[in-house]
Write a protein that holds these residues in place. Structure first.
Motif, PDB file in Angstrom:
ATOM      1  N   VAL A 598       0.854  -1.196   0.000  1.00  0.00           N
ATOM      2  CA  VAL A 598       0.000   0.000   0.000  1.00  0.00           C
ATOM      3  C   VAL A 598       0.884   1.239   0.000  1.00  0.00           C
ATOM      4  O   VAL A 598       2.076   1.182   0.285  1.00  0.00           O
ATOM      5  N   GLN A 599       0.276   2.355  -0.328  1.00  0.00           N
ATOM      6  CA  GLN A 599       0.941   3.653  -0.217  1.00  0.00           C
ATOM      7  C   GLN A 599      -0.123   4.711   0.047  1.00  0.00           C
ATOM      8  O   GLN A 599      -1.326   4.438  -0.067  1.00  0.00           O
ATOM      9  N   GLN A 600       0.294   5.881   0.394  1.00  0.00           N
ATOM     10  CA  GLN A 600      -0.647   6.962   0.669  1.00  0.00           C
ATOM     11  C   GLN A 600      -0.735   7.901  -0.525  1.00  0.00           C
ATOM     12  O   GLN A 600       0.250   8.132  -1.229  1.00  0.00           O
ATOM     13  N   ASN A 601      -1.938   8.437  -0.739  1.00  0.00           N
ATOM     14  CA  ASN A 601      -2.145   9.418  -1.792  1.00  0.00           C
ATOM     15  C   ASN A 601      -3.458  10.134  -1.534  1.00  0.00           C
ATOM     16  O   ASN A 601      -4.301   9.664  -0.747  1.00  0.00           O
ATOM     17  N   TYR A 602      -3.620  11.255  -2.197  1.00  0.00           N
ATOM     18  CA  TYR A 602      -4.864  12.022  -2.065  1.00  0.00           C
ATOM     19  C   TYR A 602      -5.826  11.628  -3.169  1.00  0.00           C
ATOM     20  O   TYR A 602      -5.489  11.680  -4.360  1.00  0.00           O
ATOM     21  N   LEU A 603      -7.033  11.245  -2.787  1.00  0.00           N
ATOM     22  CA  LEU A 603      -8.078  10.862  -3.727  1.00  0.00           C
ATOM     23  C   LEU A 603      -8.967  12.069  -4.006  1.00  0.00           C
ATOM     24  O   LEU A 603      -9.545  12.661  -3.093  1.00  0.00           O
ATOM     25  N   VAL A 604      -9.048  12.440  -5.299  1.00  0.00           N
ATOM     26  CA  VAL A 604      -9.823  13.617  -5.714  1.00  0.00           C
ATOM     27  C   VAL A 604     -11.035  13.135  -6.505  1.00  0.00           C
ATOM     28  O   VAL A 604     -10.889  12.520  -7.568  1.00  0.00           O
ATOM     29  N   ARG A 605     -12.253  13.426  -5.992  1.00  0.00           N
ATOM     30  CA  ARG A 605     -13.497  12.979  -6.629  1.00  0.00           C
ATOM     31  C   ARG A 605     -14.490  14.131  -6.711  1.00  0.00           C
ATOM     32  O   ARG A 605     -14.468  15.027  -5.863  1.00  0.00           O
ATOM     33  N   PRO A 606     -15.367  14.109  -7.702  1.00  0.00           N
ATOM     34  CA  PRO A 606     -16.359  15.185  -7.816  1.00  0.00           C
ATOM     35  C   PRO A 606     -17.274  15.235  -6.591  1.00  0.00           C
ATOM     36  O   PRO A 606     -17.735  14.192  -6.096  1.00  0.00           O
ATOM     37  N   HIS A 607     -17.518  16.435  -6.090  1.00  0.00           N
ATOM     38  CA  HIS A 607     -18.488  16.691  -5.018  1.00  0.00           C
ATOM     39  C   HIS A 607     -18.136  16.013  -3.700  1.00  0.00           C
ATOM     40  O   HIS A 607     -19.010  15.861  -2.837  1.00  0.00           O
ATOM     41  N   LEU A 608     -16.881  15.608  -3.520  1.00  0.00           N
ATOM     42  CA  LEU A 608     -16.452  14.987  -2.266  1.00  0.00           C
ATOM     43  C   LEU A 608     -15.170  15.656  -1.797  1.00  0.00           C
ATOM     44  O   LEU A 608     -14.359  16.117  -2.612  1.00  0.00           O
ATOM     45  N   PRO A 609     -14.954  15.712  -0.489  1.00  0.00           N
ATOM     46  CA  PRO A 609     -13.711  16.314  -0.001  1.00  0.00           C
ATOM     47  C   PRO A 609     -12.505  15.467  -0.390  1.00  0.00           C
ATOM     48  O   PRO A 609     -12.598  14.237  -0.517  1.00  0.00           O
ATOM     49  N   VAL A 610     -11.378  16.125  -0.593  1.00  0.00           N
ATOM     50  CA  VAL A 610     -10.139  15.423  -0.915  1.00  0.00           C
ATOM     51  C   VAL A 610      -9.641  14.717   0.342  1.00  0.00           C
ATOM     52  O   VAL A 610      -9.566  15.325   1.418  1.00  0.00           O
ATOM     53  N   THR A 611      -9.327  13.440   0.214  1.00  0.00           N
ATOM     54  CA  THR A 611      -8.929  12.661   1.385  1.00  0.00           C
ATOM     55  C   THR A 611      -7.578  12.004   1.164  1.00  0.00           C
ATOM     56  O   THR A 611      -7.262  11.544   0.059  1.00  0.00           O
ATOM     57  N   LEU A 612      -6.775  11.960   2.219  1.00  0.00           N
ATOM     58  CA  LEU A 612      -5.518  11.212   2.204  1.00  0.00           C
ATOM     59  C   LEU A 612      -5.841   9.793   2.630  1.00  0.00           C
ATOM     60  O   LEU A 612      -6.378   9.573   3.719  1.00  0.00           O
ATOM     61  N   ALA A 613      -5.531   8.836   1.771  1.00  0.00           N
ATOM     62  CA  ALA A 613      -5.965   7.460   2.026  1.00  0.00           C
ATOM     63  C   ALA A 613      -4.861   6.472   1.670  1.00  0.00           C
ATOM     64  O   ALA A 613      -3.928   6.793   0.929  1.00  0.00           O
ATOM     65  N   GLU A 614      -4.989   5.269   2.208  1.00  0.00           N
ATOM     66  CA  GLU A 614      -4.115   4.169   1.807  1.00  0.00           C
ATOM     67  C   GLU A 614      -4.711   3.514   0.567  1.00  0.00           C
ATOM     68  O   GLU A 614      -5.903   3.173   0.542  1.00  0.00           O
ATOM     69  N   VAL A 615      -3.876   3.360  -0.453  1.00  0.00           N
ATOM     70  CA  VAL A 615      -4.371   2.895  -1.750  1.00  0.00           C
ATOM     71  C   VAL A 615      -3.456   1.810  -2.308  1.00  0.00           C
ATOM     72  O   VAL A 615      -2.307   1.648  -1.880  1.00  0.00           O
ATOM     73  N   VAL A 616      -3.988   1.070  -3.289  1.00  0.00           N
ATOM     74  CA  VAL A 616      -3.217   0.074  -4.044  1.00  0.00           C
ATOM     75  C   VAL A 616      -3.504   0.292  -5.531  1.00  0.00           C
ATOM     76  O   VAL A 616      -4.564   0.790  -5.900  1.00  0.00           O
ATOM     77  N   SER A 617      -2.556  -0.110  -6.362  1.00  0.00           N
ATOM     78  CA  SER A 617      -2.643   0.212  -7.786  1.00  0.00           C
ATOM     79  C   SER A 617      -2.621  -1.030  -8.663  1.00  0.00           C
ATOM     80  O   SER A 617      -2.096  -2.074  -8.277  1.00  0.00           O
ATOM     81  N   GLU A 618      -3.179  -0.872  -9.864  1.00  0.00           N
ATOM     82  CA  GLU A 618      -3.155  -1.917 -10.887  1.00  0.00           C
ATOM     83  C   GLU A 618      -2.677  -1.293 -12.195  1.00  0.00           C
ATOM     84  O   GLU A 618      -3.254  -0.316 -12.673  1.00  0.00           O
TER      85      GLU A 618
END
Length: 668
Positions: A598-618
């Motif tokens: 896992v790693q941390q990153n900021y998730l940016v989505r329409p109409h939602l607050p930007v959140t720092l989250a643990e994520v995984v990639s493909e």
């Protein structure tokens, strides 16, 4: 160190055990009276010619003579007596090396040489330098020959320098266990968290850049053809080891060739899918079209494969395979291969553009060289143009087969725009299957016309799931396309080659060698994780039992594309309990669940607050291949894309609202 001094030190050191003695003498006659006509191997008098080289299928390279070894064998070296006396022990030592398993090794019977092994197995060989070898190897049960010539357990290398056979971990190990070293977390390209004032400044800019550069989608829940939202994206590029990125990029042309050859191997497709088509109606309908076209005679021999191989990083134990000798202790394992509607040819590159802009705005230009160039859109569209040129009709057009309602509109439209940019003389039209059933027709010579336009190339962005075939009219439209002389991407046999069941079958030991050379098969095979049949057989029963006992270790996959279809965790037990003794279970396959770092990153989505989250990639690697069953005109790597999801969710499709756009930040 010279080869002679190596041998001297080996033979002078406390060596392997004495040669196995036996009172029985086996008279095999004289070797060398007969030579294989194909490979010139020396044969025993009664030995069959086909055994040495499989009747010429195996080609050996010429080897130079090694003088020191020859002297040892023919008795002209002062070390010959010692060497020949212990030759059996030396041979057993090198051929067996050390044996290890990723789980407990248990004696399964009273026989001392029989062990029950559960988990991945691999062999290790330590350094051949005698001093280092004697220093580093700790003896558990030293290699020992017995009276009947069998060999017991080998030695365990404390610090192996080379691994002969690599089968990497699947991430299912206890990271808290003593002496286990792995990579569970990847550091962000920029220290996190970012100060709030920087976020307040950069996020609105990033959103604007995304929308204005075509990183947009239409909202599924609030669909409006006049409204476009930016697609969810990660604020920063995600860390990805350069070693693994380069490896999968290099392998993509081979993956293309593999899928092309599978698609043109009727006997293999039939064998792989014969049980699936009895229980899965959708696959059966595709097979019916394939059979009809084949029986009638294929009109267009050339197929265009626009392939995407999806890969996730797997946490590994340090030193578990040849790829994990140095940090990061991860390897790329293939999730699946897509042969139809392989999207994000535009959204992949534009994600990198977003991140280049953000890194620039953060005043970190020194990081830009970590973001690789990505020409996926140009590569995929260039392949379609090449197919159009092969069709050789200047007024013919390219047909995009699309959904009734397209949410991922930017990705599709930018393919059209790129074709127009490269070749202003080529026109693209869009139709869904219902419209094709109403407007399409075949001429006597099997040319496909839609509303008066001759079709040179058919590019499917729909037709991969049952809901897109509302009635027999849509199935008739698919059959009409397949009967035509238009070049399809994919053709029906390519579509079948991309099914989950076929991918499980090619992961069986030795199957890759049906399509690739031994060296190529070994390289591609390193991408595979565990894939298991659920046929009603002893093998399938064993897979069901594994999944029932440890459902969190697996993913249950039906023969579907498009995201949101797989089964995870406790739900696997529920599904298999229902299907346990039913033929219906043959519509699924079982796959090892990949455990990525896992790693941390900021998730940016329409109409939602930007959140720092643990994520995984493909990571998705695009490739293009054009050819027929007889020859391949080209195969290449076309570009890449990265999708990232919250580490807490199972599925990660961006179009399905489950993931976000991302790009790779390569590190060494």
């Amino acid at each position: 160190m010279t080869s002679r001094s190596m041998l001297e030190r080996w033979l002078a050191s406390p060596g392997p055990p004495e040669r196995v003695s036996s009172d029985t003498i086996w008279a095999l006659g004289k070797i060398g009276d007969f030579n294989c006509k194909l490979c010139r191997a020396l044969l025993w008098n009664s030995e069959k010619h086909s055994l040495c080289c499989s009747s010429g299928q195996i080609r050996r390279t010429e080897l130079s003579e090694i003088g020191d070894l020859k002297a040892l064998y023919n008795g002209t070296s002062e070390l010959s007596e010692r060497f020949l006396k212990g030759i059996s022990g030396f041979n057993m030592f090198f051929s067996f090396t050390s044996f290890a398993t990723s789980s407990k090794l248990e004696n399964s019977s009273e026989a001392s040489m029989c062990y029950k092994i559960k988990g991945r197995i691999y062999h290790r060989l330590a350094t051949l330098d005698p001093e280092l070898m004697l220093k580093d190897i700790t003896t558990e049960d030293f290699v020992k020959g017995n009276d009947n010539g069998t060999v017991g357990r080998g030695t365990k290398a404390a610090a192996p320098t080379h691994i002969l056979t690599s089968t990497c971990c699947d991430g299912n190990f206890d990271e808290k266990e003593k002496n286990v070293s792995t990579t569970s977390f990847l550091e962000s390209c920029i220290p996190l968290p970012l100060p709030q004032e920087i976020l307040d400044d950069i996020v609105p800019k990033a959103k604007d850049f995304a929308v204005l550069h075509g990183a947009g989608m239409r909202h599924k829940a609030k669909y409006d053809p006049d409204t476009l939202y930016f697609a969810p994206f990660l604020l920063l590029p995600s860390a990805f080891p350069r070693r693994e990125f380069d490896r999968v990029v290099k392998l993509q042309p081979l993956i293309n060739v593999l899928m092309h050859k599978i698609a043109h191997d009727h006997e293999f497709l039939k064998s792989a899918l014969e049980k699936t088509i009895q229980v899965d109606d959708f696959t059966a309908r595709l097979w019916d079209i394939y059979t009809k076209v084949r029986e009638e005679g294929v009109t267009q021999e050339v197929s265009l494969g626009l392939v995407r191989s999806d890969v996730m990083l797997t946490k590994c134990q340090a030193g578990c395979c040849e790829l994990c000798q140095t940090p990061p202790y991860v390897t790329g394992h293939q999730v699946e291969v897509n042969t139809i509607a392989s999207g994000f040819g535009h959204l992949g590159p534009v994600s990198g553009s977003i991140h280049r802009y953000i890194v620039g705005e953060l005043r970190k230009p020194e990081l830009l060289h970590h973001l690789p160039e990505n020409d996926a859109l140009a590569g995929l569209c260039g392949a379609m143009i090449s197919a159009w040129e092969v069709y050789s009709s200047p007024k013919a057009v390219i047909l995009f087969v699309v959904e009734d309602v397209t949410y991922n509109i930017c990705d599709q439209r930018f393919h059209e725009y790129e074709i127009r940019r490269q070749r202003p003389d080529i026109h693209v039209i869009r139709r869904n299957l219902t419209q094709i059933s109403e407007q399409g027709r075949l001429t006597a010579d099997k040319k496909l016309f839609i509303d008066g336009d001759e079709i040179a190339v058919v590019y499917f962005r729909a037709g991969y799931e049952p809901g897109q075939y509302h009635s027999e009219a849509e199935w008739d439209a698919r059959l009409t396309i397949e009967r035509s002389c238009a070049i399809k991407s994919p053709s029906i046999h390519y579509h079948l080659a991309g099914t989950k069941k076929v991918q499980q079958e090619i992961a069986r030991p030795g199957v890759l060698k049906r399509f690739l050379t031994e060296s190529e098969a070994e390289q591609v095979g390193q991408l595979f994780t565990g894939l298991y049949t659920l046929d009603r057989s002893a093998e399938g029963d064993k897979a069901v039992q594994m999944a029932m006992e440890n459902p969190d270790h697996f993913v249950l996959k039906p023969q579907r594309e498009g995201g949101g279809n797989n089964v995870y965790g406790a739900e696997i037990k529920e599904v298999l309990e229902r299907l346990k003794d039913s033929q219906e279970r043959e519509a699924y396959i079982l796959m090892d669940r990949i455990r990525p770092p896992v790693q941390q990153n900021y998730l940016v989505r329409p109409h939602l607050p930007v959140t720092l989250a643990e994520v995984v990639s493909e990571l998705g690697i695009f490739g293009a291949v054009l050819g027929s069953g007889k020859d391949i005109q080209f195969t290449n790597y076309s570009g890449h894309m990265l999708r990232t999801k919250l580490s807490s969710v199972n599925e990660g499709g961006v179009a399905a609202g489950l993931g976000a756009l991302d790009s790779v930040f390569l590190f060494d």
